[in-house]
Design an enzyme around this catalytic site. Structure first.
Site, PDB file in Angstrom:
ATOM      1  N   ASP A   1       0.800  -1.231   0.000  1.00  0.00           N
ATOM      2  CA  ASP A   1       0.000   0.000   0.000  1.00  0.00           C
ATOM      3  C   ASP A   1       0.830   1.277   0.000  1.00  0.00           C
ATOM      4  O   ASP A   1       0.304   2.350   0.278  1.00  0.00           O
ATOM      5  CB  ASP A   1      -0.945   0.004   1.205  1.00  0.00           C
ATOM      6  N   GLU A   2       2.102   1.188  -0.329  1.00  0.00           N
ATOM      7  CA  GLU A   2       2.950   2.379  -0.245  1.00  0.00           C
ATOM      8  C   GLU A   2       4.105   2.260  -1.228  1.00  0.00           C
ATOM      9  O   GLU A   2       4.669   1.184  -1.418  1.00  0.00           O
ATOM     10  CB  GLU A   2       3.478   2.519   1.183  1.00  0.00           C
TER      11      GLU A   2
END
Length: 355
Positions: free
Chosen positions: A94-95
């Site tokens: 997610d990053e």
């Protein structure tokens, strides 16, 4: 991404929207994988014991994690990134860091690119993302958390000193509770305090790390975005709601081996010709002993079926008493090397035919 796992669950199940969602199994052995923003208002955070989260919010909705689904959404998001730059460094599902110094699409500024990327992510996944725009990775990372959820923060070169002035030292990468305590003992609480002490004094007390802290307090970070790094290991693992005997692990091993093989296929598309020679079975007993059993064969696994069988067979090399119970199992591939000498591997994951 904003509360990624929890947001995916709320997106896919409308009944969860607006509720405090905790992505975790219930029970004393589980930890929180993610918490929705509704759950965070009760003090629930990632990596917190699930039993504590339940105490903080008895009405929280616990949802078991589904990492295969999160990975699929993560790939969608990565596809969006790559429309704008080839320089993408994923940190997790997610990053990621993106270098848009020379973008594929020049929108006039990094700020405009970030806005368009966030809009595209929302349009294609119905999920929100936050962004930090800054001259380097360290500042961009700090800024990405500044206006969450669904926002962005820009730190221009002339704003760096003011942006960092009151930043707590605990927000600096590598400063955990122990280091923060040591710095507090010196009267250092913010980046301004670090600057005031000076690089030489910090280096004298903490070595090279002290000088690095001083650089960070000034916003100095020369690290480049690292892209295209080959994977050293691919694995998937699960913690069970209750302990299981060795004989009951086969269905779980099979499922995890299939997930690992699918991840291997995606790695092959990124780095064709790199084969994994070692199959690894990981087990954790009820008393938290970790065991690994591995096999590096003359012929690496060439199919999902072969990987599943090898992983299951590795159970036979576990010599613990039959009364032993296991809380976790994992299946992995490692020992990556170029396919020299293994010409048959060229067709390991053949490209899909065009319709």
């Amino acid at each position: 991404m904003d509360a990624f796992y929890a947001s995916v669950e709320q997106r896919d199940d409308p009944a969860l929207r607006g509720k405090p969602v905790v992505v975790a199994w219930r029970g004393a052995r589980s930890v929180v994988c993610a918490a929705s923003y509704e759950a965070r208002t009760f003090g629930i955070r990632s990596a917190m014991p699930a039993i504590r989260a339940e105490r903080l919010c008895p009405d929280a909705v616990f949802v078991p994690p589904d990492f295969s689904r999160y990975k699929a959404v993560s790939r969608q998001i990565r596809d969006v990134f790559e429309r704008y730059t080839t320089l993408v460094e994923p940190l997790s599902l997610d990053e990621a860091y993106l270098d848009v110094t020379s973008p594929k699409r020049d929108l006039g500024s990094a700020t405009a690119i970030a806005s368009e990327i966030r809009a595209a992510i929302f349009e294609e996944t119905a999920l929100t993302a936050s962004a930090g725009i800054a001259p380097n990775k360290f500042l961009a990372k700090i800024a990405s958390d500044w206006n969450k959820p669904n926002g962005q923060c820009v730190v221009k070169p002339q704003q760096i000193q003011a942006f960092l002035a009151h930043l707590p030292v605990g927000r600096l990468p590598g400063v955990g509770k122990v280091m923060a305590g040591k710095l507090a003992g010196l009267g250092i609480a913010t980046c301004t305090d670090l600057r005031s002490l000076g690089a030489d004094a910090l280096e004298q007390r903490f070595g090279r790390w002290g000088r690095r802290l001083h650089e960070l307090s000034l916003g100095i970070d020369e690290r480049a975005v690292q892209t295209g790094r080959a994977t050293l290991q691919i694995s998937n693992e699960d913690t069970f709601p209750s302990d299981l005997p060795l004989g009951a692990l086969e269905p779980h091993i099979r499922r995890l081996a299939i997930d690992t093989w699918n991840d291997y296929g995606r790695e092959w598309q990124r780095h064709p010709g790199r084969i994994a020679r070692t199959v690894v079975l990981k087990l954790k007993t009820s008393d938290f002993r970790i065991l690994t059993r591995s096999l590096t064969a003359n012929a690496p696994p060439t199919s999902e079926t072969a990987l599943v069988q090898t992983a299951c067979d590795l159970r036979n090399r576990v010599a613990l008493p039959s009364t032993t119970r296991y809380r976790l199992v994992g299946v992995g591939l490692s020992g990556f090397a170029e396919a020299d000498g293994h010409p048959a591997q060229e067709d390991l994951f053949p490209p899909l035919e065009k319709p």
